[in-house]
Enzyme design. Structure first.
Site, short mmCIF file in Angstrom:
data_model
loop_
_atom_site.label_atom_id
_atom_site.label_comp_id
_atom_site.label_asym_id
_atom_site.label_seq_id
_atom_site.Cartn_x
_atom_site.Cartn_y
_atom_site.Cartn_z
N SER A 187 -34.83 50.54 49.41
CA SER A 187 -34.76 50.33 50.74
C SER A 187 -34.97 50.03 51.55
O SER A 187 -34.92 50.21 52.61
CB SER A 187 -33.48 51.58 51.65
OG SER A 187 -32.79 51.74 52.41
N CYS B 97 -33.63 40.62 53.70
CA CYS B 97 -33.43 40.08 54.05
C CYS B 97 -33.95 39.48 55.87
O CYS B 97 -33.80 38.68 55.79
CB CYS B 97 -32.02 39.92 54.67
SG CYS B 97 -30.31 41.10 54.08
N THR C 88 -16.99 49.54 34.78
CA THR C 88 -17.34 48.87 34.02
C THR C 88 -16.54 49.12 33.12
O THR C 88 -15.92 50.07 33.08
CB THR C 88 -18.74 48.53 33.47
OG1 THR C 88 -19.20 49.88 32.68
CG2 THR C 88 -19.57 48.94 35.02
N ILE D 12 -19.09 54.29 33.60
CA ILE D 12 -20.08 53.40 34.26
C ILE D 12 -20.10 52.28 34.99
O ILE D 12 -19.53 51.54 35.34
CB ILE D 12 -21.29 52.43 33.06
CG1 ILE D 12 -22.23 52.86 31.98
CG2 ILE D 12 -22.75 51.40 33.95
CD1 ILE D 12 -22.57 52.67 30.49
N TYR D 13 -20.50 52.61 36.16
CA TYR D 13 -20.66 51.79 37.64
C TYR D 13 -21.25 50.99 37.85
O TYR D 13 -22.55 50.98 37.66
CB TYR D 13 -19.74 52.52 39.02
CG TYR D 13 -18.93 53.57 38.54
CD1 TYR D 13 -17.50 53.25 39.56
CD2 TYR D 13 -19.18 54.63 37.90
CE1 TYR D 13 -16.98 54.15 39.31
CE2 TYR D 13 -17.87 55.91 38.18
CZ TYR D 13 -16.74 55.25 38.78
OH TYR D 13 -16.37 56.47 38.80
N ALA D 14 -20.83 49.78 38.33
CA ALA D 14 -21.75 48.37 38.69
C ALA D 14 -21.90 48.16 39.89
O ALA D 14 -20.47 47.58 40.54
CB ALA D 14 -21.96 47.59 37.66
N ASP E 183 -25.39 42.99 43.80
CA ASP E 183 -25.94 40.93 43.36
C ASP E 183 -25.40 40.64 41.82
O ASP E 183 -24.92 39.62 41.39
CB ASP E 183 -27.26 40.50 43.10
CG ASP E 183 -26.92 41.04 44.89
OD1 ASP E 183 -26.29 40.13 45.87
OD2 ASP E 183 -28.39 40.07 45.14
N LYS F 29 -8.48 31.63 76.73
CA LYS F 29 -8.44 30.43 75.50
C LYS F 29 -9.23 30.80 74.45
O LYS F 29 -10.30 29.36 75.04
CB LYS F 29 -8.10 29.43 75.51
CG LYS F 29 -5.96 29.51 75.98
CD LYS F 29 -5.59 27.72 76.04
CE LYS F 29 -4.20 27.72 76.73
NZ LYS F 29 -4.20 26.51 77.87
C1 LIG Z 1 -35.07 36.98 51.34
C2 LIG Z 1 -33.77 36.88 50.79
C3 LIG Z 1 -33.33 37.24 52.22
C4 LIG Z 1 -31.92 37.66 52.11
N1 LIG Z 1 -31.29 37.61 53.15
C5 LIG Z 1 -30.15 38.05 52.96
C6 LIG Z 1 -28.97 37.82 54.58
O1 LIG Z 1 -29.33 37.41 55.38
N2 LIG Z 1 -27.95 38.74 54.81
C7 LIG Z 1 -27.22 38.86 53.23
O2 LIG Z 1 -25.89 39.44 53.40
N3 LIG Z 1 -27.94 39.24 52.17
C8 LIG Z 1 -29.58 39.17 52.25
N4 LIG Z 1 -29.72 38.57 51.36
C9 LIG Z 1 -28.73 38.79 49.46
C10 LIG Z 1 -28.87 40.62 49.31
O3 LIG Z 1 -30.66 41.27 49.76
C11 LIG Z 1 -28.69 40.90 47.91
O4 LIG Z 1 -27.57 40.82 47.61
C12 LIG Z 1 -28.79 42.52 48.11
O5 LIG Z 1 -30.04 43.17 48.37
C13 LIG Z 1 -27.88 42.89 46.92
O6 LIG Z 1 -27.94 44.66 46.80
P1 LIG Z 1 -28.45 45.15 45.34
O7 LIG Z 1 -28.33 46.36 45.69
O8 LIG Z 1 -27.27 44.54 44.15
O9 LIG Z 1 -29.87 44.42 44.74
P2 LIG Z 1 -31.36 44.83 45.10
O10 LIG Z 1 -30.65 45.02 46.86
O11 LIG Z 1 -31.65 43.54 44.79
O12 LIG Z 1 -31.68 45.77 44.94
C14 LIG Z 1 -32.17 45.82 43.12
C15 LIG Z 1 -33.50 46.64 42.73
O13 LIG Z 1 -32.58 46.88 40.93
C16 LIG Z 1 -34.39 46.98 41.29
N5 LIG Z 1 -33.97 47.38 39.48
C17 LIG Z 1 -34.07 45.68 39.17
N6 LIG Z 1 -33.40 45.31 37.55
C18 LIG Z 1 -34.06 47.51 37.30
C19 LIG Z 1 -34.43 48.56 36.69
N7 LIG Z 1 -34.03 47.85 35.32
N8 LIG Z 1 -34.81 49.12 36.84
C20 LIG Z 1 -34.94 49.85 37.60
N9 LIG Z 1 -35.32 49.13 39.18
C21 LIG Z 1 -34.58 48.02 38.81
C22 LIG Z 1 -35.24 45.44 41.68
O14 LIG Z 1 -35.94 45.95 41.47
C23 LIG Z 1 -34.47 45.95 43.08
O15 LIG Z 1 -35.64 46.43 43.89
C24 LIG Z 1 -31.19 38.01 50.98
C25 LIG Z 1 -32.03 38.22 49.78
C26 LIG Z 1 -33.47 38.09 49.85
C27 LIG Z 1 -34.22 38.23 48.48
#
Ligand SMILES: Cc1cc2nc3c(=O)[nH]c(=O)nc-3n(C[C@H](O)[C@H](O)[C@H](O)COP(=O)(O)OP(=O)(O)OC[C@H]3O[C@@H](n4cnc5c(N)ncnc54)[C@H](O)[C@@H]3O)c2cc1C
Length: 552
Positions: free
Chosen positions: A45, A49, A282, A287-289, A292, A444
């Site tokens: 957590s 960003c 999925t 399994i849910y996903a 990104d 407006k």
């Molecule tokens: C520098 C930066 C700036 C950003 N700024 C913005 C912004 O201003 N506004 C915005 O809307 N979005 C922004 N984003 C995008 C946003 O952070 C992501 O869209 C969001 O965090 C995606 O959430 P997530 O849960 O899919 O993945 P993440 O938040 O990336 O979390 C995925 C986590 O899964 C872990 N993981 C992956 N594979 C495994 C595995 N096999 N086993 C255990 N752990 C694993 C990774 O280590 C990671 O910590 C930014 C991203 C970055 C990198």
């Protein structure tokens, strides 16, 4: 006492945006489930960003990026958080995940009843020579940002940065490196930065970067890296130009992390993301996903798409939790609302761009350009917002909007984004009841104004012409002579608006007339006069400002 039933074990892979939201929401809905959150990295957590701003020193304290820690998840949510633990494969039949302790390398299989994948995306790293040289970084995690800060501190004399990739992360890094006093070059392969924008809306942002000393190189692909004799990094490009840098930031975009999903044999969509249904399930019902890693439906175009943004990831995490907890929750799809702050200005967009509509062969759209003030002009400090609105010709449904300015951009795009999600039309936008006091908006509002102009077009009160279309019309410029002295439109007949009624006889009746002014507002008034006097007239959308903006 609550009677304890059989526990459901929910394992969540990924402990940041989607994963952490899912875990916390699930606990709020189900006190009895066993929830295990697996995270490969050292933190859960955290605010990725905020990373560019930590590099820039705007957020000085690294700890403030850590929104919650494993202990908080344990104490407050009774969630078993395992950091430094990587999920390396899934046996969907046996319903087990093989976990590896990143520190010791020890592996073991662990069972689940329901599994949620939120592994995020991986940074694109093309196989370029020298990509692993010291001084070349990407920005995804807290340790990445720390490594950049450490490098900058250790190489304090190095003053040249090259950022590769003009997406929002690349641009945020550009701003923060400039903020740290680095001489910064941005290299982008496309012919514009911020590719979700239409090119004419990106041009003023490129000009802004240049005004802040950034060298913006467009249409240029990087071919490799080498250490030069002075110890700096030479960034080589397709054109043969070499850019010397003391630090290089790779921001070439991301792709969904589907490694685990593939190990489970889950369906992958055409765009390369994990395929999920509206409930974020999925191809395996247990399994849910989310986040990104998944492919989602674009509600404007109806196509499948990838969208790596924090808002959708967080909402999807909640929705997956709802479904696991036995509720029936659906994800509405995305529209790509995004925003970026750069050197005191804001760029934001939502919905489809014109180039996307064109690519999809949609010809039923219309567009307008407008330049309203962000608040009442009479109140000090009014700033112009440059807006583009796209809407369906047939029913006025709003398809997309893009805006740029120093103030008030976020609010207008958010209003439009909300309407788009509800299938709203330009008629809804012209009638939207928005709050107003002179320091915030206008009676407006800029958003209403966009709706009014678009509705005028659709009601045929304001037939429209565009600079981008070759036309044979007579150009009629209704600006004042002093404005024309500043910027003349070649070949245009000049009749200032105030004189138009008295000089109608000078205008040929056998020609189509395209009326020009500074922003389109006086041209609209002139168009109304001409139409009511039997002329065939159209307003050139955006006026001279639209031409000047795209010529930057
Ligand atoms: C520098 C930066 C700036 C950003 N700024 C913005 C912004 O201003 N506004 C915005 O809307 N979005 C922004 N984003 C995008 C946003 O952070 C992501 O869209 C969001 O965090 C995606 O959430 P997530 O849960 O899919 O993945 P993440 O938040 O990336 O979390 C995925 C986590 O899964 C872990 N993981 C992956 N594979 C495994 C595995 N096999 N086993 C255990 N752990 C694993 C990774 O280590 C990671 O910590 C930014 C991203 C970055 C990198």
């Amino acid at each position: 006492m609550i009677e304890k039933g059989p526990e459901m074990k929910v394992m969540i892979v990924g402990g940041v945006a989607g994963g952490a939201s899912c875990a916390a929401r699930l606990r709020r809905l189900d006190e009895r489930a066993e929830i295990v959150m697996i995270e490969r990295g050292p933190y859960v957590s955290y605010a990725n960003c905020g990373l560019p701003y930590h590099v820039g020193g705007v957020i000085e304290d690294e700890a403030s990026l850590l929104i919650a820690n494993p202990q908080l998840f344990r104490d407050q949510f009774a969630i078993d958080v395992r950091t430094h633990t990587e999920a390396i494969s899934i046996d969907a039949k046996a319903k087990t995940v093989t976990l590896r302790d990143v520190t010791t390398g020890a592996e073991r299989a662990e069972a689940y009843d329901k599994l949620v994948l939120s592994p995020g995306a991986v940074s694109v790293r093309p196989p370029l020579p020298g990509l692993d040289l010291p001084g070349i970084f990407h920005v995804r995690t807290v340790p990445d940002a720390r490594a950049i800060r450490t490098w900058l501190a250790a190489n304090a004399k190095g003053k040249r940065a090259v950022v590769i990739g003009g997406g929002f992360i690349g641009l945020e890094m550009v701003e923060n490196l400039v903020h740290r006093g680095l001489d910064t070059t941005l290299i982008e392969m496309a012919d514009q930065i911020l590719v979700p924008l239409d090119v004419e809306q990106a041009r003023p942002v490129e000009a802004l970067l240049r005004r802040h000393g950034v060298t913006v190189v467009l249409g240029e692909g990087v071919t490799g890296f080498a250490t030069n004799p002075s110890g700096a990094i030479d960034v080589a490009t397709k054109s043969g130009t070499i850019y010397a840098a003391d630090i290089v930031i790779l921001a070439l975009g991301v792709r969904p992390d589907t490694a685990l999903a593939k190990s489970a044999g889950l369906a992958i969509g055409d765009r390369g993301g994990i395929k999920v249904d509206d409930h974020l399930r999925t191809s395996d019902p247990d399994i849910y996903a989310v986040g990104d890693a998944v492919e989602v439906r674009d509600i404007v175009t109806g196509t499948d798409t990838l969208l790596a943004l924090a808002g959708p990831a967080n909402r999807q995490g909640r929705i997956a939790a709802d479904n696991i907890a036995g509720r029936s929750a659906t994800f509405r799809g995305v529209q790509g609302s995004a925003i970026i702050g750069l050197f005191g200005t804001t760029v934001a967009w939502t919905g489809a761009s014109e180039k996307t509509l064109r690519r999809l062969g949609r010809d039923d759209y219309e567009k307008i350009y407008l330049y309203p003030n962000h608040h009442a002009r009479y109140y000090p400090g009014a700033k112009t917002i440059s807006m583009k609105l796209l809407f369906a010709k047939s029913d006025g449904r709003i398809l997309g909007a893009q805006a740029y300015g120093e103030d008030g951009v976020d609010r207008r795009i958010d209003v439009i984004a909300t309407l788009i999600q509800k299938g709203g039309t330009v008629y809804d936008l012209e009638e939207a009841e928005l709050c107003y006091a002179p320091q915030y908006g206008s009676a407006k509002d800029a958003a209403n104004f966009a709706g009014m102009i678009a509705a005028n077009v659709l009601r045929n009160d304001m037939p429209l012409a565009h600079w981008s279309v070759d036309h044979t019309s007579l150009l009629l410029d209704v600006r004042e002579p002093s404005e024309i002295a500043d910027y003349a439109v070649p070949g245009a007949l000049s009749i200032p608006l105030k004189q138009l009624r008295a000089r109608l006889s000078e205008i040929p009746r056998n020609r189509d007339i395209a009326v020009i002014c500074r922003s389109g507002q006086r041209a609209y008034l002139a168009t109304r006069i001409l139409l009511q006097n039997g002329f065939t007239a159209r307003t050139l959308s955006g006026g001279v400002l639209a031409v000047q903006q795209s010529a930057h």
